[in-house]
Design a protein around this motif. Structure first.
Motif, PDB file in Angstrom:
ATOM      1  N   LYS A  58      10.312  14.469  -7.669  1.00 53.44           N
ATOM      2  CA  LYS A  58      11.356  14.234  -6.669  1.00 53.44           C
ATOM      3  C   LYS A  58      10.744  13.997  -5.289  1.00 53.44           C
ATOM      4  O   LYS A  58      11.148  13.077  -4.576  1.00 53.44           O
ATOM      5  N   VAL A  59       9.759  14.806  -4.926  1.00 52.38           N
ATOM      6  CA  VAL A  59       9.098  14.633  -3.630  1.00 52.38           C
ATOM      7  C   VAL A  59       8.375  13.287  -3.581  1.00 52.38           C
ATOM      8  O   VAL A  59       8.447  12.565  -2.577  1.00 52.38           O
ATOM      9  N   THR A  60       7.707  12.927  -4.674  1.00 53.82           N
ATOM     10  CA  THR A  60       7.020  11.642  -4.738  1.00 53.82           C
ATOM     11  C   THR A  60       8.020  10.494  -4.642  1.00 53.82           C
ATOM     12  O   THR A  60       7.773   9.487  -3.961  1.00 53.82           O
ATOM     13  N   GLY A  61       9.162  10.633  -5.303  1.00 55.76           N
ATOM     14  CA  GLY A  61      10.200   9.611  -5.241  1.00 55.76           C
ATOM     15  C   GLY A  61      10.766   9.441  -3.853  1.00 55.76           C
ATOM     16  O   GLY A  61      10.991   8.310  -3.402  1.00 55.76           O
ATOM     17  N   ILE A  62      11.000  10.540  -3.168  1.00 58.39           N
ATOM     18  CA  ILE A  62      11.515  10.468  -1.794  1.00 58.39           C
ATOM     19  C   ILE A  62      10.496   9.790  -0.886  1.00 58.39           C
ATOM     20  O   ILE A  62      10.844   8.934  -0.062  1.00 58.39           O
ATOM     21  N   ALA A  63       9.225  10.156  -1.030  1.00 59.73           N
ATOM     22  CA  ALA A  63       8.179   9.519  -0.222  1.00 59.73           C
ATOM     23  C   ALA A  63       8.104   8.024  -0.519  1.00 59.73           C
ATOM     24  O   ALA A  63       7.931   7.208   0.390  1.00 59.73           O
ATOM     25  N   ALA A  64       8.268   7.663  -1.781  1.00 61.98           N
ATOM     26  CA  ALA A  64       8.224   6.244  -2.156  1.00 61.98           C
ATOM     27  C   ALA A  64       9.394   5.481  -1.557  1.00 61.98           C
ATOM     28  O   ALA A  64       9.223   4.348  -1.074  1.00 61.98           O
ATOM     29  N   VAL A  65      10.587   6.058  -1.572  1.00 66.37           N
ATOM     30  CA  VAL A  65      11.754   5.382  -0.989  1.00 66.37           C
ATOM     31  C   VAL A  65      11.598   5.253   0.522  1.00 66.37           C
ATOM     32  O   VAL A  65      11.959   4.221   1.115  1.00 66.37           O
ATOM     33  N   ILE A  66      11.043   6.268   1.173  1.00 63.87           N
ATOM     34  CA  ILE A  66      10.804   6.188   2.616  1.00 63.87           C
ATOM     35  C   ILE A  66       9.816   5.062   2.923  1.00 63.87           C
ATOM     36  O   ILE A  66      10.019   4.271   3.859  1.00 63.87           O
ATOM     37  N   LEU A  67       8.739   4.980   2.130  1.00 64.99           N
ATOM     38  CA  LEU A  67       7.790   3.874   2.331  1.00 64.99           C
ATOM     39  C   LEU A  67       8.444   2.527   2.087  1.00 64.99           C
ATOM     40  O   LEU A  67       8.166   1.556   2.804  1.00 64.99           O
ATOM     41  N   ALA A  68       9.304   2.441   1.079  1.00 63.99           N
ATOM     42  CA  ALA A  68       9.985   1.180   0.789  1.00 63.99           C
ATOM     43  C   ALA A  68      10.904   0.786   1.939  1.00 63.99           C
ATOM     44  O   ALA A  68      10.950  -0.388   2.331  1.00 63.99           O
ATOM     45  N   ALA A  69      11.635   1.742   2.497  1.00 67.44           N
ATOM     46  CA  ALA A  69      12.512   1.442   3.632  1.00 67.44           C
ATOM     47  C   ALA A  69      11.691   1.045   4.851  1.00 67.44           C
ATOM     48  O   ALA A  69      12.058   0.125   5.591  1.00 67.44           O
TER      49      ALA A  69
END
Length: 120
Positions: A58-69
């Motif tokens: 979940k933490v990795t996913g949130i970091a990935a979405v932040i990088l994508a945005a």
């Protein structure tokens, strides 16, 4: 050939070979506290390990979405690529929807930047 074989059989021959996969004693037996698992025990162990990785995913996913945005506005190829890679890692760790979103947004950001790059 015999000389080499004797060297390989020697107990003093210390070579690191996948010690992190299964902790073995010097005589290649399982440690006393580790016993072979049956089918149900192995399934329970795998389920426990997945639960351990759920928070990390979940933490990795949130970091990935932040990088994508962030890639939509700044350095799209760099941040978009990082978001895609982290998205795949997040999916592997169990955060499927966050990983999919990161992969999608990162890929869209990269594609848009490549389309509009010749005009700027």
């Amino acid at each position: 050939m015999d000389e080499r074989r004797n060297r390989m059989d020697d107990a003093r021959f210390d070579e690191e070979i996948a010690a992190e996969v299964l902790p073995l004693n010097r005589d290649l037996t399982l440690p006393e506290n580790e016993k072979p698992r049956t089918g149900r025990e192995e399934e329970a162990h795998i389920h426990e390990r997945k639960q351990d990785y759920a928070g990390i995913g979940k933490v990795t996913g949130i970091a990935a979405v932040i990088l994508a945005a962030l890639s939509l506005f700044i350095l799209p190829v760099f941040f978009g690529g990082a978001a895609v890679v982290l998205g795949f890692i997040a999916r592997r760790l169990g955060a499927r929807s966050l990983g999919n979103w990161a992969i999608g947004l990162g890929a869209v950001s990269i594609i848009i930047s490549l389309i509009f790059a010749p005009f700027f």
